[in-house]
Design a protein around this motif. Structure first.
Motif, PDB file in Angstrom:
ATOM      1  N   TYR A  48      49.616  20.509 -47.566  1.00  0.00           N
ATOM      2  CA  TYR A  48      50.051  19.197 -48.031  1.00  0.00           C
ATOM      3  C   TYR A  48      51.323  19.316 -48.878  1.00  0.00           C
ATOM      4  CZ  TYR A  48      49.934  14.721 -50.534  1.00  0.00           C
ATOM      5  OH  TYR A  48      50.258  13.501 -51.076  1.00  0.00           O
ATOM      6  N   PHE A  49      51.303  20.209 -49.872  1.00  0.00           N
ATOM      7  CA  PHE A  49      52.462  20.301 -50.762  1.00  0.00           C
ATOM      8  C   PHE A  49      53.647  20.983 -50.088  1.00  0.00           C
ATOM      9  CE2 PHE A  49      49.298  19.188 -53.924  1.00  0.00           C
ATOM     10  CZ  PHE A  49      50.025  18.326 -54.728  1.00  0.00           C
ATOM     11  N   ASP A  50      53.402  21.891 -49.180  1.00  0.00           N
ATOM     12  CA  ASP A  50      54.505  22.446 -48.395  1.00  0.00           C
ATOM     13  C   ASP A  50      55.215  21.330 -47.625  1.00  0.00           C
ATOM     14  OD1 ASP A  50      54.286  25.090 -49.165  1.00  0.00           O
ATOM     15  OD2 ASP A  50      53.038  25.683 -47.462  1.00  0.00           O
ATOM     16  N   THR A  51      54.436  20.417 -47.081  1.00  0.00           N
ATOM     17  CA  THR A  51      55.009  19.294 -46.332  1.00  0.00           C
ATOM     18  C   THR A  51      55.759  18.342 -47.257  1.00  0.00           C
ATOM     19  OG1 THR A  51      53.243  19.433 -44.685  1.00  0.00           O
ATOM     20  CG2 THR A  51      54.465  17.363 -44.808  1.00  0.00           C
ATOM     21  N   GLU A  52      55.204  18.080 -48.443  1.00  0.00           N
ATOM     22  CA  GLU A  52      55.882  17.204 -49.405  1.00  0.00           C
ATOM     23  C   GLU A  52      57.257  17.746 -49.774  1.00  0.00           C
ATOM     24  OE1 GLU A  52      54.728  14.145 -50.942  1.00  0.00           O
ATOM     25  OE2 GLU A  52      53.521  14.341 -49.125  1.00  0.00           O
ATOM     26  N   VAL A  53      57.345  19.058 -49.980  1.00  0.00           N
ATOM     27  CA  VAL A  53      58.624  19.683 -50.314  1.00  0.00           C
ATOM     28  C   VAL A  53      59.558  19.654 -49.110  1.00  0.00           C
ATOM     29  CG1 VAL A  53      59.739  21.869 -50.935  1.00  0.00           C
ATOM     30  CG2 VAL A  53      57.654  21.143 -52.129  1.00  0.00           C
ATOM     31  N   ALA A  54      59.040  20.009 -47.945  1.00  0.00           N
ATOM     32  CA  ALA A  54      59.863  20.049 -46.738  1.00  0.00           C
ATOM     33  C   ALA A  54      60.436  18.677 -46.399  1.00  0.00           C
ATOM     34  CB  ALA A  54      59.044  20.577 -45.563  1.00  0.00           C
ATOM     35  N   ASN A  55      59.691  17.619 -46.696  1.00  0.00           N
ATOM     36  CA  ASN A  55      60.140  16.262 -46.411  1.00  0.00           C
ATOM     37  C   ASN A  55      60.929  15.644 -47.556  1.00  0.00           C
ATOM     38  OD1 ASN A  55      58.953  16.346 -43.890  1.00  0.00           O
ATOM     39  ND2 ASN A  55      57.058  15.328 -44.549  1.00  0.00           N
ATOM     40  N   LYS A  57      60.118  14.852 -50.540  1.00  0.00           N
ATOM     41  CA  LYS A  57      59.433  13.848 -51.333  1.00  0.00           C
ATOM     42  C   LYS A  57      59.370  14.254 -52.804  1.00  0.00           C
ATOM     43  CE  LYS A  57      58.295  10.977 -48.022  1.00  0.00           C
ATOM     44  NZ  LYS A  57      58.840   9.590 -47.994  1.00  0.00           N
ATOM     45  N   ILE A  58      59.267  15.563 -53.046  1.00  0.00           N
ATOM     46  CA  ILE A  58      59.232  16.108 -54.406  1.00  0.00           C
ATOM     47  C   ILE A  58      60.108  17.352 -54.445  1.00  0.00           C
ATOM     48  CG2 ILE A  58      56.924  15.223 -54.947  1.00  0.00           C
ATOM     49  CD1 ILE A  58      55.818  18.025 -54.380  1.00  0.00           C
ATOM     50  N   SER A  59      60.553  17.716 -55.634  1.00  0.00           N
ATOM     51  CA  SER A  59      61.331  18.950 -55.786  1.00  0.00           C
ATOM     52  C   SER A  59      60.431  20.172 -55.760  1.00  0.00           C
ATOM     53  CB  SER A  59      62.127  18.913 -57.097  1.00  0.00           C
ATOM     54  OG  SER A  59      61.266  18.659 -58.196  1.00  0.00           O
ATOM     55  N   GLY A  60      59.249  20.051 -56.359  1.00  0.00           N
ATOM     56  CA  GLY A  60      58.327  21.179 -56.414  1.00  0.00           C
ATOM     57  C   GLY A  60      57.051  20.788 -57.128  1.00  0.00           C
ATOM     58  N   ALA A  61      56.117  21.698 -57.193  1.00  0.00           N
ATOM     59  CA  ALA A  61      54.827  21.428 -57.831  1.00  0.00           C
ATOM     60  C   ALA A  61      54.115  22.734 -58.129  1.00  0.00           C
ATOM     61  CB  ALA A  61      53.948  20.555 -56.926  1.00  0.00           C
ATOM     62  N   LYS A  70      37.237  30.773 -63.942  1.00  0.00           N
ATOM     63  CA  LYS A  70      38.117  31.611 -63.129  1.00  0.00           C
ATOM     64  C   LYS A  70      39.029  30.738 -62.267  1.00  0.00           C
ATOM     65  CE  LYS A  70      34.764  35.400 -62.790  1.00  0.00           C
ATOM     66  NZ  LYS A  70      33.962  36.258 -61.866  1.00  0.00           N
ATOM     67  N   GLN A  71      40.224  31.239 -62.006  1.00  0.00           N
ATOM     68  CA  GLN A  71      41.140  30.539 -61.120  1.00  0.00           C
ATOM     69  C   GLN A  71      40.613  30.585 -59.692  1.00  0.00           C
ATOM     70  OE1 GLN A  71      45.075  32.186 -61.503  1.00  0.00           O
ATOM     71  NE2 GLN A  71      45.365  31.426 -63.591  1.00  0.00           N
ATOM     72  N   VAL A  72      40.418  29.422 -59.112  1.00  0.00           N
ATOM     73  CA  VAL A  72      40.000  29.320 -57.722  1.00  0.00           C
ATOM     74  C   VAL A  72      41.217  29.131 -56.817  1.00  0.00           C
ATOM     75  CG1 VAL A  72      38.670  27.922 -56.080  1.00  0.00           C
ATOM     76  CG2 VAL A  72      37.758  28.375 -58.374  1.00  0.00           C
ATOM     77  N   TYR A  73      42.209  28.439 -57.359  1.00  0.00           N
ATOM     78  CA  TYR A  73      43.405  28.132 -56.569  1.00  0.00           C
ATOM     79  C   TYR A  73      44.578  27.992 -57.529  1.00  0.00           C
ATOM     80  CZ  TYR A  73      46.470  25.621 -53.285  1.00  0.00           C
ATOM     81  OH  TYR A  73      47.527  25.236 -52.483  1.00  0.00           O
ATOM     82  N   LEU A  74      45.666  28.698 -57.283  1.00  0.00           N
ATOM     83  CA  LEU A  74      46.908  28.556 -58.045  1.00  0.00           C
ATOM     84  C   LEU A  74      48.061  28.783 -57.085  1.00  0.00           C
ATOM     85  CD1 LEU A  74      48.526  28.214 -60.672  1.00  0.00           C
ATOM     86  CD2 LEU A  74      48.295  30.692 -61.031  1.00  0.00           C
ATOM     87  N   ARG A  75      48.870  27.740 -56.887  1.00  0.00           N
ATOM     88  CA  ARG A  75      50.006  27.836 -55.989  1.00  0.00           C
ATOM     89  C   ARG A  75      51.209  27.110 -56.599  1.00  0.00           C
ATOM     90  NH1 ARG A  75      46.514  30.316 -53.729  1.00  0.00           N
ATOM     91  NH2 ARG A  75      45.985  30.434 -51.492  1.00  0.00           N
ATOM     92  N   SER A  76      52.380  27.646 -56.306  1.00  0.00           N
ATOM     93  CA  SER A  76      53.639  27.011 -56.676  1.00  0.00           C
ATOM     94  C   SER A  76      54.374  26.617 -55.406  1.00  0.00           C
ATOM     95  CB  SER A  76      54.506  27.968 -57.500  1.00  0.00           C
ATOM     96  OG  SER A  76      53.835  28.388 -58.665  1.00  0.00           O
ATOM     97  N   PHE A  77      55.061  25.474 -55.454  1.00  0.00           N
ATOM     98  CA  PHE A  77      55.739  24.952 -54.274  1.00  0.00           C
ATOM     99  C   PHE A  77      57.154  24.510 -54.621  1.00  0.00           C
ATOM    100  CE2 PHE A  77      51.223  23.969 -54.185  1.00  0.00           C
ATOM    101  CZ  PHE A  77      50.819  24.490 -52.966  1.00  0.00           C
ATOM    102  N   PRO A 268      63.062  16.511 -61.636  1.00  0.00           N
ATOM    103  CA  PRO A 268      62.777  15.747 -60.424  1.00  0.00           C
ATOM    104  C   PRO A 268      63.941  15.853 -59.451  1.00  0.00           C
ATOM    105  CG  PRO A 268      63.508  14.275 -62.160  1.00  0.00           C
ATOM    106  CD  PRO A 268      63.397  15.647 -62.778  1.00  0.00           C
ATOM    107  N   LEU A 269      63.729  15.369 -58.248  1.00  0.00           N
ATOM    108  CA  LEU A 269      64.846  15.233 -57.330  1.00  0.00           C
ATOM    109  C   LEU A 269      65.905  14.333 -57.964  1.00  0.00           C
ATOM    110  CD1 LEU A 269      62.882  14.651 -53.996  1.00  0.00           C
ATOM    111  CD2 LEU A 269      64.174  16.707 -54.608  1.00  0.00           C
TER     112      LEU A 269
END
Length: 426
Positions: A48-55, A57-61, A70-77, A268-269
């Motif tokens: 989802y966030f890869d698509t948001e960046v590619a399109n 819509k956002i600069s990053g996240a 414990k960390q279950v999920y940590l990603r930067s985009f 932001p963009l």
């Protein structure tokens, strides 16, 4: 084991209510505390966030899901800044705007635990100018023009009113009416420090009588000044001493003082920089006014320490920050139907949520069909730049979203929440 313990510590009414909603018609998705989060399903968030960046819509996240400590999920985009090309990393620094409010609320409750502040104290005890504050009531002049009539308050503003947004103190950048116009014309965001801001607000009319309506506004900015008076320190000095340093929140402040860290400030963009709050200041510049309502900058790592402390009921790493009874008071509903404080026309906690002392508190599934996912007893808040967090005590879990996108946040936040709960295996 820890998740079962957290579930057992929730108020019995919440547990019973959750079970009844889960069994009544299956409309509200409620999972047992030992439900499993599927790593494969969580990868939908990545897509989802890869698509948001590619399109564009956002600069990053940056997205963090933490469960059972414990960390279950940590990603930067994407990028920290599309102009500089700096890649997004977990140590990116974000302006969190109104996500500052829960931090200010916790700081105030530390003083309650210290005995230096009481929830029923009149505000004028700490800021005397508020002893003569008036309510603005719209009337019609003889020529037919709308005018503002000033009337005495039914009772003084108390500290609890600031914490639950029932003070009558509002904002001037949304909504209509002569009181909001007065706030907009006062140029409050230009004030030099918290003391001068509070004095100017005290000269403005209240939007309604204290204790009658949830009305989002500068209450937390005024509370920041109360903290300064009660503690004898600046707001940042107090928060640094009692929260930020003990929690290890080394990048949390009201501006980024170290020039070496400026490249880490998320932007932001270029086409998406209207935060619509009149307070989109440059976090690279020194500020004397430390806005308890909207001024903090932080990283996802720093805020995760704060969130984990709240998830644990006010303690972390063997240190207790809030007394159990204080935490319980903060996370119970303090507006209708629990109290006489009604929901205003602009009720930002949203459907299914009451409001505690600094957070939205989920009290019911809500009226949507089907209801949004989550758990009863959840606490949450977000900011004008798109940052968002929620704490699900029933699942021993919190989620933090860091973005700088005022135009896309209303769409992205619920999408993220749906993907998190869709990742639970039934």
């Amino acid at each position: 084991m820890r998740s079962r313990r957290i579930w057992s510590l929730l108020p019995a009414a919440i547990v019973a209510l959750a079970a009844s909603h889960a069994c009544a018609d299956g409309a509200m998705r409620v999972y047992p505390p030992d439900a499993v989060l599927s790593p494969q399903r969580l990868e939908r968030i990545t897509e989802y966030f890869d698509t948001e960046v590619a399109n564009a819509k956002i600069s990053g996240a940056v997205v963090l899901i933490q469960r059972h400590g414990k960390q279950v999920y940590l990603r930067s985009f994407g990028k920290i800044d599309t102009v500089s090309g700096e890649p997004m990393t977990p140590d990116a620094i974000f302006r969190i705007f109104s996500m500052s409010k829960p931090v200010t609320s916790v700081a105030a409750m530390l003083l309650v635990d210290d005995g230096k502040l009481k929830l029923d104290d009149p505000l004028y005890r700490y800021i005397p100018s508020f002893a003569t504050v008036k309510v603005g009531v719209e009337a019609t002049a003889e020529n037919g023009d709308p005018v503002l009539k000033l009337v005495p308050t039914d009772r003084p503003i108390i500290i609890k009113d600031l914490l639950r947004h029932s003070s009558g103190i509002t904002y001037g950048f949304y909504g209509k009416g002569l009181v909001r116009k007065a706030y907009a014309s006062a140029d409050l965001f230009a004030e030099a420090d918290n003391a001068s801001l509070a004095e100017k607000i005290a000269r403005l009319p209240l939007s309604e009588h204290p204790g009658t309506l949830w009305d989002y506004g500068h209450s937390m900015d005024v509370l920041g000044r109360v903290i300064e008076v009660a503690s004898g320190k600046s707001l940042f000095e107090f928060e640094k001493e009692r929260l930020f340093e003990p929690l290890g929140m080394t990048d949390t402040a009201y501006y980024v003082a170290d020039p070496a860290k400026h490249r880490r400030i998320a932007e932001p963009l270029p086409s998406d920089g209207n935060f619509r709050t009149s307070s989109a200041r440059n976090p690279r510049l020194f500020t004397k006014r430390e806005s308890g309502g909207s001024g903090l900058v932080t990283t996802i790592g720093d805020f995760s320490r704060f969130a984990q402390m709240l998830l644990n009921g006010g303690e972390l790493d063997g240190r207790r920050y809030l007394k159990p009874e204080t935490f319980a008071t903060m996370t119970m509903n303090h507006i209708a139907p629990a109290t006489a404080v009604k929901r205003g026309d602009y009720y930002f906690p949203g459907d299914g949520f009451g409001y505690g002392l600094g957070f939205g508190v989920r009290t019911e599934p809500g009226n949507a069909t089907p209801p949004p996912p989550g758990s009863l007893g959840e606490i949450k808040w977000d900011g004008a730049g798109g940052t968002y967090f929620w704490i699900d005590r029933a699942q021993d879990m919190f989620v933090i979203l860091m973005i700088q996108s005022p135009s896309e946040r209303g769409r992205i936040q619920p999408a993220l929440k749906a993907m998190v709960y869709d990742a639970f295996e039934r």
